[in-house]
Scaffold this active site. Structure first.
Site, short mmCIF file in Angstrom:
data_model
loop_
_atom_site.label_atom_id
_atom_site.label_comp_id
_atom_site.label_asym_id
_atom_site.label_seq_id
_atom_site.Cartn_x
_atom_site.Cartn_y
_atom_site.Cartn_z
N HIS A 80 72.21 -12.01 -3.32
CA HIS A 80 72.65 -11.33 -4.55
C HIS A 80 71.83 -10.05 -4.70
CE1 HIS A 80 74.49 -14.94 -6.91
NE2 HIS A 80 74.84 -14.95 -5.64
N GLU A 84 70.07 -8.89 -7.13
CA GLU A 84 68.75 -9.08 -7.73
C GLU A 84 67.75 -9.60 -6.70
OE1 GLU A 84 71.73 -10.18 -8.83
OE2 GLU A 84 71.59 -10.77 -10.94
N CYS A 122 72.74 -14.67 -12.63
CA CYS A 122 73.15 -16.07 -12.50
C CYS A 122 71.90 -16.96 -12.54
CB CYS A 122 73.89 -16.25 -11.17
SG CYS A 122 72.81 -16.20 -9.72
N CYS A 178 69.31 -16.18 -9.68
CA CYS A 178 68.60 -14.92 -9.88
C CYS A 178 67.66 -15.00 -11.08
CB CYS A 178 69.60 -13.78 -10.02
SG CYS A 178 70.54 -13.50 -8.48
#
Length: 162
Positions: free
Chosen positions: A55, A57, A85, A88
């Site tokens: 992801h 992040e 999410c 993260c």
């Protein structure tokens, strides 16, 4: 333009780069608060890397940690175009990022405000959170991507039925 908007624009540039590569357009930057330097950049790489872990992040946090030479990202902020999410949010807590600034709210997986407020649970670190920075622009970037994707799938189906 506010400081938060300036850095969110940088994250949006990364989100658009992700979209150009066929990735869900989410971008993130880690900023050292005291200097204003961007020390980590990331955008979604799940399709390219075939990994659920890449992801925006996580990629930005990893780069920032490597640049600083340690896992504690003290005096750092994370700017991300979509509400983080659970995975993260956990990485944010573990890396000790002081503040999270996100653009669009995520009613399906958002873990700072929308679905659950992980930063309010009794973990050992509680980052400050600001949501909705350049929200419309962040949301439109995502909406445009998915609209284009659906249009391509519809066109492909109609080509197959001929």
């Amino acid at each position: 333009m506010s400081r938060d908007e300036i850095y969110m624009k940088k994250a949006l540039e990364l989100a658009r780069l992700a979209a150009e590569q066929g990735e869900v357009p989410v971008g993130a930057v880690v900023v050292k608060r005291s200097t204003g330097e961007i020390i980590g950049r990331g955008f979604n790489r799940r399709e390219y890397g075939r990994s659920p872990l890449t992801h925006a992040e996580i990629v930005a946090i990893d780069e920032a940690s490597r640049k600083l030479g340690g896992w504690r990202l003290l005096d750092c902020e994370l700017f991300v175009t979509l509400e983080p999410c659970p995975m993260c949010a956990g990485a944010i807590i573990n890396s000790r990022i002081e503040r999270v600034i996100f653009g669009a709210y995520d009613p399906k997986a958002g873990s700072c405000h929308s679905v659950v407020k992980l930063f309010e649970l009794p973990y050992n670190h509680k980052p400050l959170v600001t949501g909705g920075v350049l929200e419309q622009e962040c949301r439109e970037t995502l909406s445009d991507f998915f609209h284009t994707l659906r249009r391509k799938k519809t066109a492909k189906k109609s080509d197959l039925s001929v």
